[in-house]
Design a protein around this motif. Structure first.
Motif, PDB file in Angstrom:
ATOM      1  N   MET A 104       0.856  -1.188   0.000  1.00 12.13           N
ATOM      2  CA  MET A 104       0.000   0.000   0.000  1.00 12.13           C
ATOM      3  C   MET A 104       0.886   1.230   0.000  1.00 12.13           C
ATOM      4  O   MET A 104       1.839   1.313   0.767  1.00 12.13           O
ATOM      5  N   LYS A 105       0.568   2.169  -0.852  1.00 13.62           N
ATOM      6  CA  LYS A 105       1.412   3.352  -1.012  1.00 13.62           C
ATOM      7  C   LYS A 105       1.437   4.194   0.273  1.00 13.62           C
ATOM      8  O   LYS A 105       0.540   4.109   1.107  1.00 13.62           O
ATOM      9  N   THR A 106       2.460   5.032   0.386  1.00 11.56           N
ATOM     10  CA  THR A 106       2.602   5.939   1.527  1.00 11.56           C
ATOM     11  C   THR A 106       1.353   6.806   1.671  1.00 11.56           C
ATOM     12  O   THR A 106       0.832   7.301   0.674  1.00 11.56           O
ATOM     13  N   GLY A 107       0.890   6.949   2.919  1.00 15.23           N
ATOM     14  CA  GLY A 107      -0.271   7.810   3.173  1.00 15.23           C
ATOM     15  C   GLY A 107      -1.607   7.121   3.024  1.00 15.23           C
ATOM     16  O   GLY A 107      -2.656   7.739   3.175  1.00 15.23           O
ATOM     17  N   ASP A 563      14.518   3.188  -3.885  1.00 17.50           N
ATOM     18  CA  ASP A 563      14.171   4.332  -4.749  1.00 17.50           C
ATOM     19  C   ASP A 563      12.660   4.576  -4.736  1.00 17.50           C
ATOM     20  O   ASP A 563      12.195   5.711  -4.659  1.00 17.50           O
ATOM     21  N   ASN A 564      11.898   3.475  -4.826  1.00 18.58           N
ATOM     22  CA  ASN A 564      10.426   3.599  -4.843  1.00 18.58           C
ATOM     23  C   ASN A 564       9.896   4.134  -3.517  1.00 18.58           C
ATOM     24  O   ASN A 564       8.900   4.854  -3.480  1.00 18.58           O
ATOM     25  N   GLN A 565      10.570   3.763  -2.405  1.00 16.96           N
ATOM     26  CA  GLN A 565      10.135   4.268  -1.095  1.00 16.96           C
ATOM     27  C   GLN A 565      10.266   5.786  -1.047  1.00 16.96           C
ATOM     28  O   GLN A 565       9.381   6.485  -0.563  1.00 16.96           O
ATOM     29  N   SER A 570       5.955  11.348  -2.102  1.00 19.01           N
ATOM     30  CA  SER A 570       5.204  12.427  -2.761  1.00 19.01           C
ATOM     31  C   SER A 570       3.936  11.840  -3.376  1.00 19.01           C
ATOM     32  O   SER A 570       3.926  10.693  -3.793  1.00 19.01           O
ATOM     33  N   GLY A 571       2.882  12.644  -3.440  1.00 19.95           N
ATOM     34  CA  GLY A 571       1.647  12.206  -4.107  1.00 19.95           C
ATOM     35  C   GLY A 571       0.791  11.298  -3.261  1.00 19.95           C
ATOM     36  O   GLY A 571       0.104  10.422  -3.782  1.00 19.95           O
ATOM     37  N   ARG A 572       0.766  11.499  -1.916  1.00 24.34           N
ATOM     38  CA  ARG A 572      -0.066  10.658  -1.053  1.00 24.34           C
ATOM     39  C   ARG A 572      -1.536  11.071  -1.184  1.00 24.34           C
ATOM     40  O   ARG A 572      -1.836  12.240  -1.353  1.00 24.34           O
ATOM     41  N   GLN A 573      -2.419  10.086  -1.112  1.00 28.77           N
ATOM     42  CA  GLN A 573      -3.872  10.324  -1.144  1.00 28.77           C
ATOM     43  C   GLN A 573      -4.306  11.251  -2.286  1.00 28.77           C
ATOM     44  O   GLN A 573      -5.116  12.158  -2.109  1.00 28.77           O
TER      45      GLN A 573
END
Length: 897
Positions: A104-107, A563-565, A570-573
């Motif tokens: 699941m992406k950050t945020g 790198d992906n972390q 940036s770009g959360r939610q």
């Protein structure tokens, strides 16, 4: 024209799409139940938990309960925290319950996601462990989410270092326990050094949810957790070996100065074997190639290294009777630093100074093997897909990419490649200036602390205000990350994995409110909150207008995941944002993987100073280079795991045996079986089956029985009797030994005897296991050389480790039988004294287990040094000795990020 694979995906969807699709009906069921659970009172939410537990006992499965349990948990989170879980968060929770990794992406709210499967599986009463990467996050998450669990009638605990024993046991007894991976592993080892069941902290390894799962199960997987204590005194062995080494001539060994390695030649091995036999260090009939000789071979190798690779006044000096190492880079003394594996002791023997005891491993486990103990394992992270093969092969964990709640609006730019590092950094400073002028917050990612400091100086020279992320204090760290999204903020960070605090555009409103309330304790908290929330909305809109968070990376990491972390910050939610990687041909990754060809291409293109090449092909070739490195690292970890699995199988046997002994009330049968086996082995050795009476060594058997079982028996006379065979002799010895133990039982009394048997068994197992671990370590260090003889080191290690383990079990039986047969009947006062002594010895081991350091704690150079207060560290240079007294350079110790 589309390839077959692409066409199939278009028609059937990817495997990931199909998994997502399969959860949608369950999510719809949970949503349909929302109104019913909203109508319940707070007490009824708790009653629901009791109802679920009762239904489980009647035979319903967790999968059948899932929709209702998730709906109950969602309502509790809404009431306790004001957070309403999105459908994608419910999906993430379903995949975790099924034993997968939810990417699941950050945020996207992973902390809340974990509460759903934790609650559902916590209903079994077996305890769920939620694993975090540091103590700050464990305490923060436990405190934050305990409100949700309390609203559901579930208990929450948190485990942290140096926690009082009673508090730790209470934390593990809770339904949900938050802890770090380190503390869980150390507690597992400590538990298996305890002597009473009620002293053990961990109950069960049922279900673990690992946050930042890639960091814990992959990045840290190669580091074993070790509990160590002082070893037995081997100073005479070092001194004896030290007499042999100077006798070697040049034909006996070869030195490789490039790798700083030294090995014996065949002539050297032969010479050594003869000398060690003469000195009595090697038993008659044994060779250096026997498994039992692994420890001796290891110390002989260390002796050779001490003499041929370490030079006095260059690598070390002798000061006040101590061997003090010298740092090869700075020429400074490294007080308190010692070489491991007996090498320091070998140098002490060479210099004729007092030999200090080495530390020995009392217990060890790798994270790979610890987490495979759980019946069910799952994990969450923003980046796992690139390592999906490793997760499946080693942990049997599938990776599912959970869609984001809102579409990602971040702009990911192609990498910009410059010819030199100087051009790259000048371009980076210009890019930061541009973003700063329009108010866009910038997060600059670097790969090392030196590079972050260099960039910081460059920004100071052009007058750009900025923060450097300092990983030494988690609380400070969280504050810097919270501020990183403010208008015009510039933050330089070295490693953004697992920070646990989101970068919110306009800054973190909760942090602002806490600061304002702390600054004005007399003010009205509601008014303060209202004012700050209104101001924050304006700040957030201003940052969005400036383009959102700009992630600027100064180098590619050798792992795409890292790198992906960074990019994912940036770009959360659904927020706007952009990311860009600035590289040069002098970067490590570019240098190692074919930058010469690229340099020629750039030269032929006639690139001017400060120009960059930007093209999707560059991205593709870099991804291939990273995949190669990742593949190689995976192979190394896999190989290490194969070796560790051998020890792990033996560890499980020993630990389960210990547990059975602690659980048993009466061990007399186990002890009797051991005694009978010892007698059987002795009779077989001195009176081999299918041999004639005149081939028996009955005198030797009589002496062995006297030595092992303290029995003076007429074995010679028995053997001379007509018609008596080995079975008769064995039976008579068994009966005599049983009579002796019956007398002891009558003298000691049943209760004291049971206690003594238990303590002797546990103590002997622990001593033998410690010695065995050391022998295996030494075997590991020498078995690699078997490859030169065209023999597979892993197979050799497996075979010899098994032989050594069989030897351990034999000597364990003999030692226990011998100790018990020698215990003399005592009066009541002496009995109590003996039990107290045995318990004191056990407590000593427990105490050693309470300090999970591989080396002694260093003495700080500065008496005011405080681990948690960087202001007390002074201002050491990067290459100076660390003020904590570890002997390491500051940059490799407390100055490391």
């Amino acid at each position: 024209m589309l390839g077959i694979g692409t066409l199939a995906k278009k028609v059937f969807g990817t495997p990931n799409d199909r998994k997502i699709k399969a959860t949608r009906p369950i999510v719809e069921k949970i949503n349909a139940l929302a109104a019913d659970f909203r109508a319940l009172s707070d007490e009824q939410l708790i009653e629901k938990s009791q109802e679920f537990k009762a239904r489980l006992e009647k035979g319903e499965t967790l999968d059948q309960l899932l929709p209702e349990a998730f709906a109950n948990c969602r309502e509790a989170a809404q009431r306790a925290l004001g957070l309403w879980a999105h459908d994608t968060q419910l999906m993430g929770g379903i995949f975790l319950h099924e034993g997968n990794i939810s990417e699941m992406k950050t945020g996207e709210g992973k902390t809340l996601v974990a509460t759903f499967p934790a609650y559902l599986n916590g209903l079994t009463g077996r305890g769920v462990h939620v694993v975090t990467v540091n103590d700050y996050l464990a305490k923060r998450d436990a405190e934050w989410m305990s409100k949700v669990f309390a609203a559901l009638g579930m208990s929450t605990g948190v485990v942290y270092p140096q926690q009082p024993e009673a508090e730790k046991r209470a934390a593990y007894a809770c339904d949900i326990t938050y802890a770090t991976n380190n503390e869980l592993g150390f507690d597992y080892l400590r538990d298996n050094m305890k002597s009473e069941l009620n002293q053990m902290a961990q109950r069960d390894h049922y279900f673990a949810i690992v946050d930042e799962v890639d960091s814990i199960l992959i990045d840290e997987a190669r580091t074993p957790l070790i509990i160590s204590g002082p070893a037995q005194d081997r100073s005479e062995l070092y001194k004896s070996l030290d007499l042999v080494i100077p006798e070697l001539s040049e034909e006996h060994f070869s030195i490789d100065e490039k790798t700083r390695n030294v090995t014996y030649t065949e002539a050297g091995n032969e010479f050594l074997e003869n000398r060690l036999l003469e000195l009595g260090l090697l038993q008659e009939g044994h060779s250096l190639y026997d498994p039992e000789s692994a420890t001796l071979v290891h110390h002989v190798n260390q002796g050779l290294r001490a003499h041929k690779l370490f030079t006095k006044d260059k690598d070390y000096i002798v000061r006040n009777g101590d061997v003090v190492l010298i740092d090869e880079f700075t020429g400074r003394m490294m007080a308190g630093r010692r070489l491991s594996d007996g090498l320091h002791q070998a140098i002490e023997a060479k210099e004729g100074v007092n030999i200090q005891p080495e530390n020995v491993t009392l217990a060890s486990v790798t994270f790979q093997n610890y987490f495979r103990l759980y019946d069910k394992l799952s994990g969450m992270t923003g980046t796992a897909l690139t390592e999906a093969d490793e997760f499946m092969e080693i942990y049997k964990l599938g990776v599912v990419e959970v869609p984001t709640n809102r579409p990602i609006a971040r702009l990911d730019e192609d990498d910009a490649v410059y010819r030199t590092a100087r051009e790259k950094y000048e371009a980076i400073v210009e890019e930061i200036k541009k973003a700063h002028l329009k108010g866009q917050p910038v997060l600059v990612g670097t790969t090392s602390i030196e590079k972050s400091e260099m960039l910081s100086q460059m920004l100071q020279q052009v007058g750009l205000p900025h923060n450097v992320l300092n990983a030494r204090q988690h609380e400070q760290e969280a504050q810097i990350v919270a501020d990183a999204g403010k208008l015009g903020a510039v933050t330089i960070a070295t490693n953004m994995a697992g920070r646990g605090t989101d970068i919110k555009l306009g800054g973190n409103v909760e942090f602002k409110i806490m600061e304002a309330i702390a600054a004005d304790p007399e003010g009205n908290p509601d008014h303060i909150r209202e004012k700050i929330e209104n101001d924050h909305k304006a700040d957030e809109e201003a940052v969005k207008a400036a383009g959102g968070l700009f992630v600027l990376a100064t180098e590619r990491h050798e792992s795409r995941r890292i790198d992906n972390q960074l990019r994912g910050r940036s770009g959360r939610q659904g927020d706007p944002g952009r990311s860009s990687f600035f590289l040069s041909l002098e970067d490590d990754l570019m240098r190692i993987f074919g930058s010469e060809r690229l340099d020629k291409v750039l030269s032929s293109l006639g690139m001017k100073e400060g120009e960059a090449i930007v093209h999707p092909w560059v991205n593709k070739s870099l991804e291939r280079a990273q995949a190669k490195v990742e593949g190689r690292n995976f192979d190394i970890r896999k190989q290490l795991l194969k070796f560790d699995d051998v020890m792990n199988d033996q560890r499980k046997v020993i630990f389960s045996q210990r547990r059975e002994i602690m659980e048993a009330q009466d061990l007399s049968e186990i002890v009797q079986d051991m005694r009978y086996q010892v007698i059987e082995d002795l009779v077989e050795e001195y009176m081999p089956p299918k041999t004639y009476a005149d081939q028996w060594n009955t005198t030797g058997l009589k002496a062995a029985i006297a030595e092992t079982l303290s029995l003076d028996l007429p074995v010679v006379e028995w053997a001379d009797e007509e018609g008596v065979d080995n079975d008769d002799v064995e039976e008579r010895i068994q009966n005599a030994a049983d009579d002796l133990m019956a007398q002891k039982l009558a003298s000691f009394g049943p209760e004291a005897m049971r206690q003594i048997e238990k303590q002797i068994l546990l103590q002997t197992i622990d001593t033998k296991w410690r010695e065995h671990l050391l022998t295996l370590e030494h075997l590991r260090s020498v078995v690699g050389f078997r490859g030169y003889a065209q023999r597979d080191p892993l197979n050799e290690y497996k075979t010899e480790a098994f032989q050594l383990f069989e030897g351990l079990l034999d000597s364990l039986r003999t030692e226990v039988s011998k100790t018990l047969s020698r215990i003399q009947p005592l009066n009541e006062e002496q009995q109590q004294l003996l039990i107290r002594q045995l318990e004191a010895q056990r407590a000593q081991m427990d105490q050693a287990a309470a300090v999970p350091e591989a080396e002694e704690a260093p003495t700080p150079l500065n008496p005011d040094f405080d681990e948690n207060n960087p202001e007390s560290w002074g201002n050491p240079g990067r290459n100076d000795a660390c003020p904590c007294g570890s002997g390491k350079k500051f940059k490799h110790c407390h100055g490391a990020l």
